[in-house]
Design a protein around this motif. Structure first.
Motif, PDB file in Angstrom:
ATOM      1  N   GLN A 104     -11.042 -26.151  12.087  1.00  0.00           N
ATOM      2  CA  GLN A 104     -10.223 -25.537  13.294  1.00  0.00           C
ATOM      3  C   GLN A 104      -9.608 -26.414  14.103  1.00  0.00           C
ATOM      4  O   GLN A 104      -9.827 -27.843  13.869  1.00  0.00           O
ATOM      5  CB  GLN A 104     -11.726 -25.331  14.369  1.00  0.00           C
ATOM      6  CG  GLN A 104     -11.244 -24.582  15.614  1.00  0.00           C
ATOM      7  CD  GLN A 104     -12.123 -24.011  16.414  1.00  0.00           C
ATOM      8  OE1 GLN A 104     -13.390 -23.729  15.986  1.00  0.00           O
ATOM      9  NE2 GLN A 104     -12.163 -23.958  17.995  1.00  0.00           N
ATOM     10  N   GLU A 178      -7.239 -20.984  14.850  1.00  0.00           N
ATOM     11  CA  GLU A 178      -8.134 -20.976  16.281  1.00  0.00           C
ATOM     12  C   GLU A 178      -9.476 -21.151  15.911  1.00  0.00           C
ATOM     13  O   GLU A 178     -10.195 -21.689  16.657  1.00  0.00           O
ATOM     14  CB  GLU A 178      -7.463 -20.134  16.987  1.00  0.00           C
ATOM     15  CG  GLU A 178      -5.931 -20.169  17.275  1.00  0.00           C
ATOM     16  CD  GLU A 178      -5.840 -21.203  18.321  1.00  0.00           C
ATOM     17  OE1 GLU A 178      -6.671 -21.407  19.152  1.00  0.00           O
ATOM     18  OE2 GLU A 178      -4.773 -21.643  18.387  1.00  0.00           O
ATOM     19  N   ARG A 179      -9.965 -20.113  14.874  1.00  0.00           N
ATOM     20  CA  ARG A 179     -11.334 -20.202  14.820  1.00  0.00           C
ATOM     21  C   ARG A 179     -11.554 -19.923  13.190  1.00  0.00           C
ATOM     22  O   ARG A 179     -10.966 -19.588  12.636  1.00  0.00           O
ATOM     23  CB  ARG A 179     -12.124 -18.816  15.630  1.00  0.00           C
ATOM     24  CG  ARG A 179     -11.502 -18.694  16.978  1.00  0.00           C
ATOM     25  CD  ARG A 179     -12.863 -19.388  17.853  1.00  0.00           C
ATOM     26  NE  ARG A 179     -12.621 -19.557  19.194  1.00  0.00           N
ATOM     27  CZ  ARG A 179     -12.718 -18.540  19.854  1.00  0.00           C
ATOM     28  NH1 ARG A 179     -13.227 -17.486  19.714  1.00  0.00           N
ATOM     29  NH2 ARG A 179     -12.400 -18.758  21.395  1.00  0.00           N
ATOM     30  N   ILE A 180     -12.893 -20.460  12.926  1.00  0.00           N
ATOM     31  CA  ILE A 180     -13.395 -20.252  11.569  1.00  0.00           C
ATOM     32  C   ILE A 180     -14.781 -19.916  11.690  1.00  0.00           C
ATOM     33  O   ILE A 180     -15.766 -20.196  12.455  1.00  0.00           O
ATOM     34  CB  ILE A 180     -13.465 -21.792  10.780  1.00  0.00           C
ATOM     35  CG1 ILE A 180     -11.969 -21.975  10.723  1.00  0.00           C
ATOM     36  CG2 ILE A 180     -13.903 -21.640   9.516  1.00  0.00           C
ATOM     37  CD1 ILE A 180     -12.035 -23.484   9.927  1.00  0.00           C
TER      38      ILE A 180
END
Length: 211
Positions: A104, A178-180
Motif C-alpha cells: 500500500q 491506495e488499498r490492497i
C-alpha cells in the motif's frame, strides 16, 4: 528491472481516507499469475521470467503453447508476458504471483489498450478549437487550412488531422496504490487507467531515476 503482474480492470469507484476526503480509484483484479519460464543469461542471453495469466479451456490454445505451459505444470493460460530481472534464481517454475507482490502506498506504472473511439475529427482527436458559429460561416467544425500554397506545395508529415482515435497501447505512470485486498487479489489504484472494464492491464513498479 523488477517484476510486475498482469490483471484485469474491473471498473472505477471511490474510497474515503481518514480525513473523509473522497479518492477516485480503479479496481484491478491482479493475478494470480503463474511463472511459466525462467530465462538466464547462460541459456537465453538475458535474465527474465515469463508469467501467464487468465485461465482458459485447453482447446483455445494450440499444442505447442500447451506443451510449453506443461513444463511448469501451468493450466492453459491466455496471456503471457516477460519481466526482465537481475535475480532469476529467486523464482521457481509454477510459482504464483499475487496482489501481495505490491504494498500500500507504492507507486506503479499501469499499461493497457486505450478505448477505441473510431474515426474522430480534429476537435475531439486533437483538442482543436471550432470556427465561428455565426450564420453563414460554413466553418463550424472544419479543419481549416492544412498548409501553404506553392511553397512548399505539400502537407508536411505528422500534420494533426482527423483519424483513428484510441485503441493504442498506453501507459499511465506514477499512480499510487491506495488499498490492497490480498485475499481477493484486488488492487485499488488512484486515478484512471487505460482500457474498458474487463481489459488486460500490466502493472509494474515505477522505476526510480538515478542521479
Amino acid at each position: 528491472m523488477s517484476v510486475g503482474i498482469l490483471g484485469t480492470k474491473l471498473g472505477m469507484t471511490q474510497i474515503f481516507n481518514e480525513a473523509g476526503v473522497s479518492i477516485p480509484v480503479t479496481v484491478i483484479q491482479a493475478g494470480p499469475c503463474t511463472i511459466t519460464q525462467i530465462k538466464t543469461k547462460e541459456t537465453d542471453g538475458y535474465s527474465a521470467i515469463q508469467v501467464g495469466y487468465s485461465e482458459v479451456k485447453p482447446k483455445a490454445l494450440n499444442k505447442p503453447l500447451l506443451g510449453h505451459l506443461a513444463k511448469s505444470s501451468a493450466p492453459a493460460l491466455r496471456h503471457l508476458n516477460e519481466y526482465h530481472i537481475d535475480n532469476p534464481s529467486d523464482y521457481a517454475l509454477g510459482q504464483q504471483l499475487k496482489a501481495d507482490l505490491f504494498t500500500q502506498g507504492q507507486v506503479v506504472d499501469v499499461s493497457g489498450t486505450s478505448i477505441g473511439r473510431g474515426f474522430a475529427g480534429n476537435q475531439k482527436r486533437n483538442n482543436f478549437g471550432r470556427g465561428p458559429m455565426s450564420h453563414g460561416s460554413k466553418n463550424h467544425r472544419e479543419p481549416g487550412s492544412i498548409g501553404a500554397g506553392t511553397t512548399p506545395g505539400r502537407v508536411y508529415p505528422g500534420k494533426r488531422m482527423a483519424g483513428r482515435l484510441g485503441g493504442k497501447r498506453t501507459t499511465i505512470r506514477k499512480l499510487t496504490i491506495e488499498r490492497i485486498y490480498p485475499e481477493r487479489n484486488l488492487l485499488l489504484i488512484k486515478g484512471a487507467i487505460p482500457g474498458k472494464p474487463g481489459s488486460l492491464v500490466n502493472i509494474l513498479p515505477t522505476k526510480k531515476v538515478g542521479k
